[in-house]
Design an enzyme around this catalytic site. Structure first.
Site: not given
Length: 309
Positions: A11-12, A83, A216, A148, A177, A64
């Site tokens: 996504f990012i 991650a 949030r 996490y 968020n 990784i």
């Protein structure tokens, strides 16, 4: 310039790749060489369809923890977004979270050190703050509430150690968020924004955790990417930055706004609250001061862009 984006099909990461290519199109390259970007992703969550076809872009299917050290030769900047990213999932999968997020990050840092990479941008998380004061400054002591969050805290500490011991420059970003196009809309651990849009688009029943009054700080994807690019090229390094809108919205208010934008209505079924912070709110004054960054996309506009694409 040669860049690696770890987790670049997600996504990012994919939005970051788009931005790096777009920026390269604007630059007159005196020596005739364009930016070259290598995306490394294991495609457990990332998608090939998120990435453009571009001669400057090389895509490698790997994780990784694998043997990827050779990819770091002659690399200038590394963006480390690879991650396991689901806080609630990590509560039951501690060892796996630690292996990928901590051990994997150490391997990446070693590859950077051994190949004399100039700078790494580390994707951390506001989740490491846990239950704390609002608004939250970067100097607030972390209070991780899941594996996490703890793994991201440790990742930051390793970045600091490698800069101190080996001169590897870093900046770390703590997004709050994040939402926007290409975010995952289905699955057991999707975000509130994605869940609400999905159930309204597809006429599904809605289950909400808690009373909906938890608040949030929502930040649109383009603003996150903007900050990451500034972090990569700024003279400032060795810093950790919050990335949020500087405003927070209750989950009930978010649902009402999405209903308004989509011209729909729904009554959720209430479930017991999750083990998570009651409120989040970023203080973003440090990024404004040191990077000249501030968010540009308001929540309603960001939701419209997300829903319409």
């Amino acid at each position: 310039m040669n860049i690696i984006v770890l987790g670049g099909a997600g996504f990012i990461g994919s939005h970051l790749v788009d931005r790096l290519l777009k920026d390269d199109n604007k630059v007159t390259v005196i020596d005739g060489h364009n930016t070259k970007i290598t995306v490394v992703d294991d495609f457990s969550h990332g998608k090939y369809s998120n990435l453009p076809k571009d001669p400057r872009l090389t895509v490698i299917d790997a994780d990784i923890l694998g043997d990827i050290g050779h990819l770091f030769k002659k690399i200038d900047i590394v963006f480390h977004l690879a991650a396991l990213t689901r806080p609630q999932w990590s509560i039951k999968h501690v060892a796996e979270t630690d292996l990928v997020n901590v051990h994997g990050t150490v391997k990446v840092l070693e590859y950077c050190r051994d190949n004399k990479v100039k700078r790494i941008i580390f994707m951390s998380s506001s989740n490491l703050y846990g239950e704390t004061i609002c608004p939250t400054f970067e100097v607030v002591s972390p209070n991780p509430m899941n594996a996490y969050a703890l793994s991201k805290q440790i990742g930051e500490q390793y970045c600091q150690l490698f800069q101190r011991l080996y001169g590897l420059q870093f900046n770390a970003i703590r997004p709050f968020n994040v939402y926007g196009t290409r975010m995952p809309f289905t699955g057991i651990y999707t975000s509130a924004v994605a869940t609400f849009i999905d159930v309204l688009k597809n006429n599904k029943p809605l289950e909400m955790m808690g009373d909906g009054n938890q608040r949030r700080d929502f930040i649109y994807i383009d603003d996150v990417v903007e900050q990451m690019v500034l972090m990569a090229h700024s003279r400032v390094h060795g810093e950790i930055f919050n990335c949020g809108s500087g405003r927070n919205t209750s989950i009930n208010e978010l649902l009402a706004l999405i209903c308004t934008v989509m011209d729909k209505n729904i009554t959720p079924k209430r479930l017991p609250p999750q083990f998570e912070p009651r409120d989040t709110l970023a203080d973003i004054s440090k990024a404004k001061r040191l990077l000249g960054w501030e968010p540009k996309i308001g929540l309603e506009e960001g939701l419209r862009r997300t829903i319409e694409n």
